[in-house]
Scaffold this motif. Sequence first.
Motif, mmCIF file in Angstrom:
data_model
loop_
_atom_site.group_PDB
_atom_site.id
_atom_site.type_symbol
_atom_site.label_atom_id
_atom_site.label_comp_id
_atom_site.label_asym_id
_atom_site.label_seq_id
_atom_site.Cartn_x
_atom_site.Cartn_y
_atom_site.Cartn_z
ATOM 1 N N GLU A 84 5.859 13.013 25.695
ATOM 2 C CA GLU A 84 4.816 13.597 26.553
ATOM 3 C C GLU A 84 4.482 14.922 25.924
ATOM 4 O O GLU A 84 5.412 15.627 25.848
ATOM 5 N N ILE A 119 2.210 10.359 25.139
ATOM 6 C CA ILE A 119 1.842 10.084 26.446
ATOM 7 C C ILE A 119 1.234 11.509 26.913
ATOM 8 O O ILE A 119 1.665 12.527 26.774
ATOM 9 N N VAL A 121 -0.257 13.260 30.358
ATOM 10 C CA VAL A 121 -0.566 13.004 31.948
ATOM 11 C C VAL A 121 -1.473 14.051 32.434
ATOM 12 O O VAL A 121 -1.140 15.235 32.203
ATOM 13 N N THR A 140 -6.478 5.294 28.370
ATOM 14 C CA THR A 140 -5.930 5.177 29.826
ATOM 15 C C THR A 140 -5.183 4.065 30.034
ATOM 16 O O THR A 140 -5.743 2.947 29.957
ATOM 17 N N SER A 147 -0.276 11.161 43.692
ATOM 18 C CA SER A 147 1.088 11.378 43.056
ATOM 19 C C SER A 147 1.453 13.106 42.994
ATOM 20 O O SER A 147 2.575 13.499 42.751
ATOM 21 N N SER A 157 -2.795 11.312 38.991
ATOM 22 C CA SER A 157 -2.301 11.392 37.665
ATOM 23 C C SER A 157 -2.832 10.329 37.023
ATOM 24 O O SER A 157 -2.729 9.029 37.028
ATOM 25 N N PHE A 159 -2.419 8.636 33.295
ATOM 26 C CA PHE A 159 -1.487 8.468 31.981
ATOM 27 C C PHE A 159 -2.308 7.804 30.992
ATOM 28 O O PHE A 159 -2.953 6.698 31.130
ATOM 29 N N GLN A 161 -2.196 7.069 26.537
ATOM 30 C CA GLN A 161 -1.175 6.818 25.472
ATOM 31 C C GLN A 161 -1.924 6.842 24.371
ATOM 32 O O GLN A 161 -2.940 6.055 24.353
#
Length: 165
Positions: A84, A119, A121, A140, A147, A157, A159, A161
């Motif tokens: 991340e 990743i 966030v 996405t 969250s 949030s 996420f 990738q």
Amino acid sequence: MKIKLRAYKTEDTQAILDIINYNILNSTALYDYNLRNYDQQKVILEDKIAKNFPVIVAELNGVVTGFGMYSEFRFREAYKFTVEHSVYVNNDFHGQGIGKILLQELIELAKKQGLHTMIAVIDAENQSSVDFHEKFGFKTVGIIKESGFKFDRWLHSVFMQLILE
């Protein structure tokens, strides 16, 4: 404008701390409530380096304008090829391409380290960061609703990738 990228040095800690604390106070980029102190920030940065993760600094005429880093996504062994990342730019230098330079370098470093996935966030209110990551090929892959809670409201949030190739 010639931005120079280089590895973090201890003397960068205060400039990085100033960027972090600005974001804690003024944005949802960090879901922290409390300002960090110098020693806390130094430990965070040195821990990443001790684990062989990069911390890079963008500098313009000797002034730290931003920084980027990555580290574990999760702490189970099977996640060892996934990281991340974080990229932050000093508020006075937004819109000058510094984030782009930092993220591109982090992607290249991750490839050189044999990593497979990066990743991001991102708080769902930060559409500019979502758009920014999409330009680098991030997709996405999920949204976790409510969250986080900051500034008296629930936050979602996103996420994103990037599979490194």
